[in-house]
Design a protein around this motif. Structure first.
Motif, PDB file in Angstrom:
ATOM      1  N   UNK A 196     -50.022  47.604  42.711  1.00  0.00           N
ATOM      2  CA  UNK A 196     -50.695  47.205  41.476  1.00  0.00           C
ATOM      3  C   UNK A 196     -50.023  47.743  40.213  1.00  0.00           C
ATOM      4  N   UNK A 197     -48.950  48.490  40.396  1.00  0.00           N
ATOM      5  CA  UNK A 197     -48.200  48.988  39.244  1.00  0.00           C
ATOM      6  C   UNK A 197     -47.294  47.862  38.751  1.00  0.00           C
ATOM      7  N   UNK A 198     -47.382  47.522  37.488  1.00  0.00           N
ATOM      8  CA  UNK A 198     -46.625  46.386  36.957  1.00  0.00           C
ATOM      9  C   UNK A 198     -45.162  46.738  36.717  1.00  0.00           C
ATOM     10  N   UNK A 199     -44.331  45.718  36.744  1.00  0.00           N
ATOM     11  CA  UNK A 199     -42.916  45.911  36.426  1.00  0.00           C
ATOM     12  C   UNK A 199     -42.725  46.379  34.997  1.00  0.00           C
ATOM     13  N   UNK A 200     -43.611  45.972  34.105  1.00  0.00           N
ATOM     14  CA  UNK A 200     -43.465  46.342  32.685  1.00  0.00           C
ATOM     15  C   UNK A 200     -43.471  47.848  32.494  1.00  0.00           C
ATOM     16  N   UNK A 201     -44.422  48.539  33.147  1.00  0.00           N
ATOM     17  CA  UNK A 201     -44.500  49.994  32.958  1.00  0.00           C
ATOM     18  C   UNK A 201     -43.338  50.691  33.658  1.00  0.00           C
ATOM     19  N   UNK A 202     -42.888  50.122  34.790  1.00  0.00           N
ATOM     20  CA  UNK A 202     -41.726  50.693  35.477  1.00  0.00           C
ATOM     21  C   UNK A 202     -40.482  50.543  34.612  1.00  0.00           C
ATOM     22  N   UNK A 203     -40.309  49.364  34.011  1.00  0.00           N
ATOM     23  CA  UNK A 203     -39.162  49.123  33.128  1.00  0.00           C
ATOM     24  C   UNK A 203     -39.204  50.063  31.927  1.00  0.00           C
TER      25      UNK A 203
ATOM     26  N   UNK B  73     -44.923  56.281  38.000  1.00  0.00           N
ATOM     27  CA  UNK B  73     -45.974  55.376  37.546  1.00  0.00           C
ATOM     28  C   UNK B  73     -47.093  55.266  38.576  1.00  0.00           C
ATOM     29  N   UNK B  74     -46.749  55.402  39.860  1.00  0.00           N
ATOM     30  CA  UNK B  74     -47.778  55.418  40.908  1.00  0.00           C
ATOM     31  C   UNK B  74     -48.644  56.660  40.778  1.00  0.00           C
TER      32      UNK B  74
ATOM     33  N   UNK C 242     -30.931  62.540  52.847  1.00  0.00           N
ATOM     34  CA  UNK C 242     -31.601  62.183  51.603  1.00  0.00           C
ATOM     35  C   UNK C 242     -32.037  63.446  50.859  1.00  0.00           C
ATOM     36  N   UNK C 243     -31.858  63.465  49.539  1.00  0.00           N
ATOM     37  CA  UNK C 243     -32.226  64.626  48.739  1.00  0.00           C
ATOM     38  C   UNK C 243     -33.728  64.772  48.576  1.00  0.00           C
ATOM     39  N   UNK C 244     -34.163  65.968  48.170  1.00  0.00           N
ATOM     40  CA  UNK C 244     -35.593  66.269  48.093  1.00  0.00           C
ATOM     41  C   UNK C 244     -36.326  65.391  47.078  1.00  0.00           C
ATOM     42  N   UNK C 245     -35.740  65.212  45.873  1.00  0.00           N
ATOM     43  CA  UNK C 245     -36.424  64.432  44.846  1.00  0.00           C
ATOM     44  C   UNK C 245     -36.523  62.968  45.266  1.00  0.00           C
ATOM     45  N   UNK C 246     -35.447  62.428  45.772  1.00  0.00           N
ATOM     46  CA  UNK C 246     -35.440  61.037  46.224  1.00  0.00           C
ATOM     47  C   UNK C 246     -36.398  60.857  47.403  1.00  0.00           C
ATOM     48  N   UNK C 247     -36.424  61.841  48.310  1.00  0.00           N
ATOM     49  CA  UNK C 247     -37.359  61.804  49.434  1.00  0.00           C
ATOM     50  C   UNK C 247     -38.797  61.792  48.940  1.00  0.00           C
ATOM     51  N   UNK C 248     -39.097  62.654  47.959  1.00  0.00           N
ATOM     52  CA  UNK C 248     -40.444  62.709  47.400  1.00  0.00           C
ATOM     53  C   UNK C 248     -40.835  61.375  46.763  1.00  0.00           C
ATOM     54  N   UNK C 249     -39.924  60.776  45.998  1.00  0.00           N
ATOM     55  CA  UNK C 249     -40.211  59.497  45.337  1.00  0.00           C
ATOM     56  C   UNK C 249     -40.466  58.388  46.365  1.00  0.00           C
ATOM     57  N   UNK C 250     -39.649  58.359  47.400  1.00  0.00           N
ATOM     58  CA  UNK C 250     -39.824  57.336  48.441  1.00  0.00           C
ATOM     59  C   UNK C 250     -41.133  57.530  49.191  1.00  0.00           C
ATOM     60  N   UNK C 251     -41.491  58.796  49.459  1.00  0.00           N
ATOM     61  CA  UNK C 251     -42.739  59.075  50.177  1.00  0.00           C
ATOM     62  C   UNK C 251     -43.960  58.670  49.355  1.00  0.00           C
ATOM     63  N   UNK C 252     -43.938  58.969  48.059  1.00  0.00           N
ATOM     64  CA  UNK C 252     -45.070  58.612  47.194  1.00  0.00           C
ATOM     65  C   UNK C 252     -45.300  57.110  47.223  1.00  0.00           C
ATOM     66  N   UNK C 253     -44.232  56.341  47.038  1.00  0.00           N
ATOM     67  CA  UNK C 253     -44.369  54.879  46.997  1.00  0.00           C
ATOM     68  C   UNK C 253     -44.768  54.319  48.351  1.00  0.00           C
ATOM     69  N   UNK C 254     -44.295  54.951  49.432  1.00  0.00           N
ATOM     70  CA  UNK C 254     -44.607  54.457  50.781  1.00  0.00           C
ATOM     71  C   UNK C 254     -46.038  54.814  51.180  1.00  0.00           C
ATOM     72  N   UNK C 255     -46.410  56.071  50.989  1.00  0.00           N
ATOM     73  CA  UNK C 255     -47.753  56.514  51.394  1.00  0.00           C
ATOM     74  C   UNK C 255     -48.822  55.857  50.533  1.00  0.00           C
ATOM     75  N   UNK C 256     -48.551  55.737  49.220  1.00  0.00           N
ATOM     76  CA  UNK C 256     -49.530  55.179  48.302  1.00  0.00           C
ATOM     77  C   UNK C 256     -49.176  53.736  47.926  1.00  0.00           C
ATOM     78  N   UNK C 257     -48.734  52.965  48.915  1.00  0.00           N
ATOM     79  CA  UNK C 257     -48.283  51.599  48.615  1.00  0.00           C
ATOM     80  C   UNK C 257     -49.405  50.699  48.122  1.00  0.00           C
ATOM     81  N   UNK C 258     -50.659  50.994  48.497  1.00  0.00           N
ATOM     82  CA  UNK C 258     -51.771  50.188  47.973  1.00  0.00           C
ATOM     83  C   UNK C 258     -51.879  50.323  46.460  1.00  0.00           C
ATOM     84  N   UNK C 259     -51.653  51.524  45.948  1.00  0.00           N
ATOM     85  CA  UNK C 259     -51.657  51.741  44.501  1.00  0.00           C
ATOM     86  C   UNK C 259     -50.369  51.207  43.889  1.00  0.00           C
TER      87      UNK C 259
END
Length: 499
Positions: free
Chosen positions: A479-486, A106-107, A459-476
């Protein structure tokens, strides 16, 4: 007892009410897990602990924060962990990874929406994680509608005739030295010896302390004899900076590159005798044996097979001249005309000190590097726009008087509603801003050790990638709502709980 004749107590109504309550409780439990996951992802923290049993005091951040969250919010506490259905607690490692994946996607979706098909740049580099495994990362950079630079760690690559590949400037210089070491055996041998010395000295605190003490005593002797001068910042112990640590001025960098090539050529033509005198003097001071230059040179350790040339010829022609020639060739290959035109054009758009580096000719040359965006008609229009643009920028308007870089210029043009007025200039500024990041910020954003560290070293590659995206782009990500994540989480696979 149910009164079946009463519509409000019918079996269907009772079932519907129960179903709604189950959905409500499930959503509350899911949101609790997502809220905790969001906090951990934003700060790059590990989820799991070494012992996640109920009696453990080291269950990890995820379970620990979830329990704390339940304690602070009793309504949530009634439906999570021990109070949740044991086959649907939404706390297992697979659920944690699915939540992280939904957050990351979603990010990415939000950033791609912001990009909206506009121009972007891609930074490519490899980064070594805590387990010393090399990972390649692609980072996308673009300018949003507000004139601000944004980013996206992604795996997107598109072909374009106007896409230019430019290495980090400092990294290119380092690669020049590496190429020389690989192409000349004597230089390679020298760096091998230096590497061995560094490994021997650096591998022991005692040896490093002895070396520092010896150096301090030697400097004191040189101070007393007047051979070296004292001064602030002099004689400091230094390490080699990694490429990307220094943000050099583009115009000066290109200018100094040209000066360096001229000095190397001058050194080749006139510098051998002075270098030989300096080396001889150094060897005399440190009691280093100097071979007789008029004697025959024997390569390697053999003293029987002569090379047919003297030491003087070998050192001057086969080492000194060849090394300089290789270095000049590498500099010319790695910093070609197109790269220099791009860098000089970028520097000419820099607004610092009232556009002191402004050069219309270099900017026009930069625009011609993008034929898909600037055809003959637009090149002509750009010329007219630049004439008006520079007068406007230097007219004393406070909005443009204290700009500190091209990033500030892009934002100022948008805020002053001039991005459309100077549309071609703004397009060039945008392309420049994207390319500028590719050349000067290279390695500073490529690090995985924030995420894959001693705590999470497998940590696996996919999980590492997901964590990096959320960490590096934490400003974005914020603003991502829980509704779209759910919604994404629920649609990834069939879940026990339904909404």
């Amino acid at each position: 007892m149910l009164d079946l004749s009463n519509h409000h107590q019918s079996i269907q109504v009772v079932i519907d009410k129960h179903s709604q309550k189950v959905k409500y409780v499930y959503r509350m439990r899911l949101e609790a897990s997502i809220d905790v996951s969001r906090l951990l992802l934003q700060y790059g923290l590990p989820f799991r602990g070494h012992d996640e049993s109920e009696s453990s005091i080291n269950q990890g951040f995820f379970l620990g924060l979830l329990r704390w969250h339940g304690d602070k919010h009793p309504d949530v506490g009634k439906v999570i962990l021990e109070n949740a259905p044991q086959n649907d607690t939404l706390t297992c490692p697979m659920i944690q990874k699915d939540i992280a994946n939904a957050c990351a996607k979603e990010t990415l979706k939000a950033i791609i929406g912001d990009l909206n098909g506009d121009y972007f740049g891609i930074l490519v580099d490899e980064s070594k994680d805590i387990s010393h495994k090399e990972q390649m990362a692609l980072v996308l950079r673009f300018v949003n509608k507000n004139g601000e630079i944004n980013g996206l760690k992604t795996l997107i690559m598109k072909d374009s005739p106007s896409a230019y590949y430019i290495h980090c400037f400092a990294h290119q210089l380092q690669l020049t030295l590496v190429a020389i070491a690989k192409k000349h055996l004597d230089v390679e041998d020298f760096f091998d010896h230096v590497s061995n010395v560094l490994n021997v000295v650096g591998g022991s605190f005692k040896r490093r302390d002895l070396l520092r003490d010896h150096q301090a005593k030697k400097l004191e002797q040189l101070f007393e004899s007047g051979e070296v001068q004292k001064g602030q910042g002099l004689h400091q112990e230094r390490g080699l900076q990694r490429p990307g640590d220094t943000h050099q001025d583009i115009v000066n960098a290109v200018e100094f590159l040209n000066i360096t090539k001229k000095r190397l050529q001058d050194m080749r033509e006139n510098g051998w005798e002075s270098l030989l005198d300096d080396v001889s003097s150094f060897c005399d001071v440190h009691d280093i044996l100097i071979p007789k230059l008029d004697e025959s040179y024997f390569p390697g350790k053999s003293k029987r097979k002569s090379s047919g040339v003297s030491y003087a010829h070998h050192l001057c022609v086969e080492v000194f001249f060849v090394v300089i020639d290789v270095q000049l060739q590498e500099l010319n290959d790695r910093f070609d005309v197109v790269s220099s035109d791009l860098l000089l054009g970028m520097g000419s758009l820099n607004p610092v000190n009232s556009f002191c580096n402004f050069d219309k000719g270099k900017i026009m040359t930069l625009a011609k590097c993008y034929p898909s965006e600037f055809d003959d008609g637009k090149i002509r229009d750009l010329s007219y726009q630049l004439d008006t643009f520079i007068i406007h920028m230097r007219s004393g308007n406070p909005k443009f008087s204290n700009l500190q870089g091209i990033r500030d210029l892009a934002k100022a043009l948008v805020e002053a509603n001039l991005a459309e007025t100077y549309s071609l200039v703004y397009l060039l500024v945008k392309l420049t801003l994207i390319l500028l990041l590719l050349t000067t910020r290279g390695e500073s954003i490529f690090t995985m050790k924030h995420i894959k560290n001693e705590v999470r070293n497998s940590i696996g590659n996919q999980y590492l990638n997901d964590c990096l995206v959320c960490y590096i782009e934490r400003d974005v990500f914020r603003n991502v709502s829980n509704d779209v994540i759910i919604y994404r989480f629920q649609n990834m696979k069939t879940r026990r709980g339904q909404l």
